[in-house]
Structures are given as C-alpha cells and as structure tokens.
Enzyme design. Structure first.
Site, short mmCIF file in Angstrom:
data_model
loop_
_atom_site.label_atom_id
_atom_site.label_comp_id
_atom_site.label_asym_id
_atom_site.label_seq_id
_atom_site.Cartn_x
_atom_site.Cartn_y
_atom_site.Cartn_z
N ARG A 66 0.88 -1.20 0.03
CA ARG A 66 -0.08 -0.05 0.06
C ARG A 66 0.82 1.16 0.01
O ARG A 66 0.57 2.19 -0.68
CB ARG A 66 -0.85 -0.09 1.22
CG ARG A 66 -1.88 1.14 1.41
CD ARG A 66 -3.02 1.02 2.49
NE ARG A 66 -3.84 2.05 2.48
CZ ARG A 66 -3.86 3.08 3.61
NH1 ARG A 66 -3.18 2.58 4.66
NH2 ARG A 66 -4.75 3.94 3.53
N HIS A 70 0.74 4.42 -2.62
CA HIS A 70 0.67 5.80 -2.38
C HIS A 70 1.92 6.72 -2.87
O HIS A 70 1.66 7.98 -2.81
CB HIS A 70 0.20 5.88 -0.90
CG HIS A 70 -1.16 5.70 -0.55
ND1 HIS A 70 -1.78 6.48 0.18
CD2 HIS A 70 -1.78 4.61 -0.69
CE1 HIS A 70 -2.98 6.10 0.60
NE2 HIS A 70 -2.99 4.74 -0.04
N VAL A 74 1.47 9.73 -6.61
CA VAL A 74 1.80 11.13 -6.01
C VAL A 74 3.13 11.25 -6.56
O VAL A 74 4.01 10.91 -5.90
CB VAL A 74 1.46 11.50 -4.76
CG1 VAL A 74 1.57 12.78 -4.32
CG2 VAL A 74 0.20 11.01 -4.55
N ASP A 78 8.89 7.96 -6.30
CA ASP A 78 10.61 8.73 -5.81
C ASP A 78 10.42 8.68 -4.40
O ASP A 78 11.27 9.72 -3.90
CB ASP A 78 10.24 10.09 -6.62
CG ASP A 78 9.21 10.97 -5.85
OD1 ASP A 78 8.08 10.42 -5.15
OD2 ASP A 78 9.22 12.22 -6.38
N SER A 80 8.75 10.24 -2.12
CA SER A 80 8.10 11.48 -1.77
C SER A 80 7.07 11.14 -0.41
O SER A 80 7.16 12.14 0.46
CB SER A 80 7.48 12.32 -2.63
OG SER A 80 6.48 11.68 -3.41
N ASN A 95 -3.17 9.66 4.27
CA ASN A 95 -1.79 8.80 4.45
C ASN A 95 -1.54 8.66 6.01
O ASN A 95 -0.47 7.88 6.28
CB ASN A 95 -0.62 9.62 3.94
CG ASN A 95 -0.59 9.50 2.24
OD1 ASN A 95 -1.20 8.62 1.75
ND2 ASN A 95 0.08 10.66 1.59
N HIS A 193 -5.49 -5.80 -2.94
CA HIS A 193 -6.56 -5.95 -1.66
C HIS A 193 -6.63 -7.44 -1.17
O HIS A 193 -7.28 -7.60 -0.16
CB HIS A 193 -7.83 -5.42 -2.19
CG HIS A 193 -7.71 -3.92 -2.30
ND1 HIS A 193 -8.80 -3.29 -2.78
CD2 HIS A 193 -6.83 -3.06 -1.89
CE1 HIS A 193 -8.52 -1.94 -2.95
NE2 HIS A 193 -7.24 -1.72 -2.19
N THR A 194 -5.78 -8.42 -1.81
CA THR A 194 -5.94 -9.79 -1.28
C THR A 194 -5.01 -9.90 -0.21
O THR A 194 -5.05 -10.81 0.70
CB THR A 194 -5.12 -10.80 -2.51
OG1 THR A 194 -5.45 -12.11 -2.00
CG2 THR A 194 -3.74 -10.69 -2.58
N ASP A 248 -9.13 -9.33 2.97
CA ASP A 248 -9.86 -10.71 2.33
C ASP A 248 -9.99 -11.34 3.68
O ASP A 248 -9.12 -11.70 4.42
CB ASP A 248 -8.59 -11.18 1.41
CG ASP A 248 -8.56 -12.61 1.27
OD1 ASP A 248 -9.96 -13.29 1.46
OD2 ASP A 248 -7.98 -13.28 0.40
N THR A 251 -8.25 -15.44 3.22
CA THR A 251 -6.66 -15.84 3.23
C THR A 251 -5.94 -14.63 3.46
O THR A 251 -5.36 -13.81 2.49
CB THR A 251 -6.16 -16.48 2.14
OG1 THR A 251 -6.60 -15.87 0.92
CG2 THR A 251 -6.94 -18.03 1.94
#
Length: 329
Positions: A66, A70, A74, A78, A80, A95, A193-194, A248, A251
């Site tokens: 994740r 993010h 944006v 890099d 950031s 965030n 999202h698993t 999930d 699992t």
C-alpha cells in the site's frame, strides 16, 4: 532449472519493456543491473530486511504494498511519501494510516553501512513492496532499479492523485489513465487487496451502526452475511477508530486470487471493489482472475512493473537521500 512459470515471467518482462520503449520509455537510468558494480548485494539486503520484519509482523507485506501505491500515484515512484514534516504528503489524513516506514528505514540504514550514498529510498521502497508480494506467496517479479529520490513532497498533491474507496469505475479509470495504466491494469492492481487491512472508516458508508449498536445495511450489493460480520467488527462511529478489518476475509496473509473470488461472492470490502464486478468493462477480468490464479499472477507481473516505473526521477531530477524521512539539506 528454470520452471515454465519463471520462463513466462521473463518473456512478459521483455514484452512489457518493448511496449514501453515504443511509447513512453522509462528513464534511461533504470536497468536490471543498476547496482551490479556499486552495491551488488542491494536487493538481497532489502529482501532479508523485509523477510525478517514480516516474520515478526505478518501484516507488514500489505502495508509495504500500500505504501508503494501511495508513493507512485503522487509525484511518481520517488519516495516522496516517506518524507516527514508539516505540509508533506505524509501529513495528509489520507496517508495517516500508512505503515511499513520502519522497514524501509531499516533497509536503508543497512545499505548506508555497506554502500553509503548509493541506493535510493525510492528503489528500497519499490524492491520492498516487490519482495512483500513474493514473501506472501505471490509471484516473484524482476523490476529495474536506478530511481532517484524526489526533492518535493507536498500535501496538496495527494488528494487529486489518490483513489478513494467511494470512487466510481470511471473516476478510478481516470486516475489510472493519468498514470499510464489501463482499465485491465486497474483490475489487476486492485488484486493488491488480497493482503492487508483497512480501518472501518474506509468502508463504513456501506452500513450504519447507531450509538446503541443497532446495525443497518445501506449497500444492497454487499453479501448480507458478510455485511453482518463487518457490522459486528466495526463499532458505532467514533467509538474506536483504530479497529481494522482484513481486506480478504479468507486468506488475509496470502497473496493469491482469493480477492477476486470474494468479489464474485459479493464480499468486496470496499465499494470501489464491488463496482469492478458490477461494471461490464471490468467484470470479465474479475471472473478470469477468480478462476485462474496463474492468469492473475502473469498480469500482476506486467502491471506491477509498470506501476514501479511511474514518474521515475532520473539524473538531475532527484537525489539519493541520506535518510528516507528527510530531503537532503
């Protein structure tokens, strides 16, 4: 001996780079052997750090993946998002729930001991997310290195480039398209999202639990039994904002195609997940991946490679940070 799956991944990577070369090539600094001379054990040091940290905290792979999303959405990939301070990307409420920063910092500290001033935080993050997927049972993916760390991290850039869980397919597709990613790649990368978890506030608009604890289902597209389970896990609004729920339910620590199976059963945690099944433009891929994990893994290899090369800084456009949480002074 190379397996057929490994050979297919190699062919996929070659094909993707040929396609990118014909349209919008990544910066010339990126290569699969970028640190071969300057820090030959760089990737191994990152992988060992991720593996060690994940063995102590199994939730870290989802957090690292994740964190990469993010970052790359944006200002490009890099690092950031790693910068601390007022007015930085990290200070945006969107965030606030990000995690995995300590793993990136740990890997960077090791690299600075053996290869000072050589490996960028952007590469550390991309490699760590890649390794997190493989450690969780997903496909191993070769990605190039040579990213530079960005010198700008502005909170104002977060919201216009971030997907919200209440977005329509068109809204999500628009953001993905602006990053050079297709509708099929939207479905593929949603498979992240698993693994991982989410705070109740990210999906609480699908039901209501009043101050007395009485639940009311607001989103009829959600499986009723699953919705009932979620409403029991999530207290009335504001009671305990720190509670999280697995993306999930079956699992949660394994990177597999279960996420897509859950979508077919109307058990997508986010409204934006459920919409992928309801929209004819994306439903076919959801069904395909639910029924064929190998197809999902092959598509993941291609899409993840493209994700990690979004907006990469090169040469004079970036720097190699000494510490990932602050821009060099």
């Amino acid at each position: 001996m190379e397996t057929p799956h490994f050979q297919s991944l190699i062919l996929i990577l070659i094909a993707v780079f040929c396609t990118m070369a014909a349209s919008d090539p990544p910066p010339s600094t990126l290569s699969f052997d970028f640190y071969a001379a300057s820090c030959p054990s760089a990737e191994l040091m990152v992988k060992n750090t991720v593996r060690s940290a994940s063995s102590l905290d199994p939730s870290l792979p989802g957090k690292l993946l994740r964190l990469l999303f993010h970052d790359c959405f944006v200002e490009g990939c890099d690092a950031s998002v790693l910068v601390q301070g007022n007015g930085t990307e990290r200070s945006d409420p969107a965030n606030a729930s990000l995690g995995g920063f300590s793993v990136i910092d740990s890997a960077k500290r090791v690299l600075e001991i053996f290869c000072p001033g050589t490996v960028s935080c952007a590469d550390v993050l991309a490699l760590a997310a890649r390794d997190a997927v493989e450690i969780s049972g997903g496909p191993g993916v070769m990605i190039p290195t040579g990213r530079r760390d960005g010198r700008v991290s502005a909170v104002s850039r977060v919201r216009p480039n971030m997907i919200d869980t209440s977005f329509s397919v068109d809204q999500m597709a628009s953001i993905f398209s602006s990053k050079g990613l297709s509708l099929d790649e939207l479905v593929t990368l949603s498979g992240a999202h698993t693994i991982g978890s989410a705070h109740c506030s990210a999906f609480s608009d699908r039901f209501r639990v009043d101050s007395e604890g009485r639940p009311t289902l607001l989103d009829a597209s959600l499986d009723k039994a699953y919705a009932s389970q979620l409403m029991k896990q999530c207290p009335p609004a504001g009671a305990n904002p720190a509670i999280t729920v697995n993306n999930d339910p079956e699992t949660p620590l394994l990177f597999d195609n279960q996420y897509f199976k859950e979508l077919l059963s109307h058990k997508g945690l986010f409204q934006s997940d459920s919409l992928l099944l309801n929209d004819e433009r994306t439903k076919k891929k959801v069904v395909e991946f639910a029924n064929d994990e190998a197809s999902f893994f092959d598509s993941w290899a291609q899409a993840f490679l493209k994700l990690t090369t979004i907006g990469v800084k090169a040469d004079g456009d970036g720097e190699i940070r000494r510490t990932c949480s602050s821009i060099n002074g």
